[in-house]
Write an enzyme that holds these catalytic residues in place. Structure first.
Site, mmCIF file in Angstrom:
data_model
loop_
_atom_site.group_PDB
_atom_site.id
_atom_site.type_symbol
_atom_site.label_atom_id
_atom_site.label_comp_id
_atom_site.label_asym_id
_atom_site.label_seq_id
_atom_site.Cartn_x
_atom_site.Cartn_y
_atom_site.Cartn_z
ATOM 1 N N ASP A 34 -8.686 22.033 20.578
ATOM 2 C CA ASP A 34 -10.127 22.173 20.787
ATOM 3 C C ASP A 34 -10.686 20.802 21.137
ATOM 4 O OD1 ASP A 34 -12.777 23.219 20.809
ATOM 5 O OD2 ASP A 34 -12.253 24.617 19.211
ATOM 6 N N ASP A 39 -10.047 19.479 26.422
ATOM 7 C CA ASP A 39 -11.010 20.404 27.000
ATOM 8 C C ASP A 39 -10.243 21.501 27.725
ATOM 9 O OD1 ASP A 39 -12.904 21.747 28.593
ATOM 10 O OD2 ASP A 39 -14.123 19.945 28.826
ATOM 11 N N PHE A 40 -10.415 22.762 27.298
ATOM 12 C CA PHE A 40 -9.604 23.824 27.896
ATOM 13 C C PHE A 40 -9.947 24.106 29.352
ATOM 14 C CE2 PHE A 40 -12.297 26.702 24.907
ATOM 15 C CZ PHE A 40 -13.377 26.741 25.778
ATOM 16 N N HIS A 70 -15.749 35.568 25.103
ATOM 17 C CA HIS A 70 -17.099 36.157 25.121
ATOM 18 C C HIS A 70 -18.186 35.087 25.283
ATOM 19 C CE1 HIS A 70 -19.013 35.624 20.942
ATOM 20 N NE2 HIS A 70 -18.020 34.765 21.006
#
Length: 344
Positions: free
Chosen positions: A209, A236-237, A254
């Protein structure tokens, strides 16, 4: 006499009118719950009934105002009054106590201190499609959160509260797909990874994360005795993720629009080998008008972020566009489902 006759002629409020009135007054209840959480009243009542006077003094509240607040919340099932001006918290109200195993206190603080004001601009969101939080804060919500360490900590605590309580029983009897290394992408404090791997000693894990978010995972993993086989990685994804055999996305997709989800899944696809497995934990929207928690959460997404809750068909399209084949969507006893897919 005329006034009396007029009042007497007014019919009693219908049940629908009563319900509508209660809904319209909901903002007052949420603020009252926030005050209980902020003053930590439920925690102070966890050991048993207390006189309201000393409770007010300890919490820094006005005694009369606190008495009226608790009187309002008692019929809603949070408190009970006893003799000698005492009050006790119920099992329901205890959810706002820090000592409750399924505590929602951090969630109450987070929602009221970060979400409440943006909802004042919901009309603007419905007219423009722009998130109310962005209208109020002048920038994307997550960007605004990251600017303040206390706000970021509120988010971590709230998510642990909400997913912890709502996730009860979700993983009972569930086994992750095969794979030696499991990466929890957007894994925050490592709670989900700890739950998934605590009974699976042959696997290695990665909690990934943003650096300021994932730092809390070290303590969680140490406390669970998992620090030796679960690595904590900051990043950072959207830029890239570590290589793994199984990727967990716990309530991440979501938060984002389809294009952003495509970038997240694309980062995974680039880091993984064909055959790698995806495990997405989401509240899948049912079709039609059936009640479901996801429908209310979707309103939160509308006001706060660019994300949305999705149907099973929408999740299938989302993962397929990113190069994954949907394997199954597994309902659980919780409001969440487990979505499994394989990288083609």
């Amino acid at each position: 006499m005329e006034t009396s006759d007029a009042i007497g002629a007014v019919p009693l409020a219908s049940s629908e009118a009563t319900l509508m009135t209660q809904m319209l007054a909901g903002f007052q209840v949420s603020q009252a719950l926030y005050v209980v959480a902020k003053l930590d009243i439920a925690t102070k009542l966890a050991e048993g009934p207390r006189p309201i006077g000393p409770l007010a003094k300890e919490t820094g509240a006005d005694e009369d105002a606190l008495r009226r607040l608790l009187r309002t919340l008692a019929p809603l099932g949070l408190f009970r009054h006893g003799g000698h001006d005492t009050v006790e918290v119920t099992s329901f109200g205890a959810l706002l106590s820090t000592s409750h195993p399924a505590s929602l206190r951090d969630a109450a603080l987070y929602w009221m201190e970060t979400h409440y004001q943006p909802f004042d601009s919901l009309l603007g969101t419905v007219k423009t499609g722009k998130p109310a939080a962005e209208i109020l804060y002048g920038k994307p919500f997550f960007e605004w959160l990251a600017e303040d360490s206390e706000r970021a900590a509120l988010l971590t605590g709230a998510m642990a509260n909400v997913t912890g309580g709502l996730r009860t029983g979700m993983f009972d009897g569930y086994a992750l797909p095969k794979g030696q290394t499991v990466a929890d992408i957007g894994g925050a404090d490592g709670t989900v990874m700890a739950e998934l791997l605590s009974c699976d000693p042959d696997r290695q894990g990665i909690v990934f994360d943003l650096p300021h978010v994932v730092s809390d995972a070290h303590e969680v993993l140490r406390a669970r005795g998992l620090a030796e086989r679960i690595e904590v990685v900051g990043g950072d994804f959207f830029d890239g993720v570590p290589a793994a055999d199984v990727y967990v996305l716990s309530y991440i997709l979501h938060d984002w629009d389809d294009a952003s989800c495509g970038k997240i899944l694309g980062s995974i696809a680039r880091a993984a080998s064909p055959g790698a497995r995806l495990v997405a934990i989401e509240a899948v929207l049912p079709e039609g008008d059936a009640p479901h928690l996801a429908k209310m959460i979707d309103l939160t997404m509308l006001a706060m972020l660019t994300g949305r809750e999705r149907t099973a068909e929408e999740y299938e399209a989302l993962v397929s566009d990113a190069g994954f084949a949907l394997d199954r969507i597994l309902p659980t006893p919780s409001p969440f489902s487990v979505i499994e897919a394989t990288l083609r």
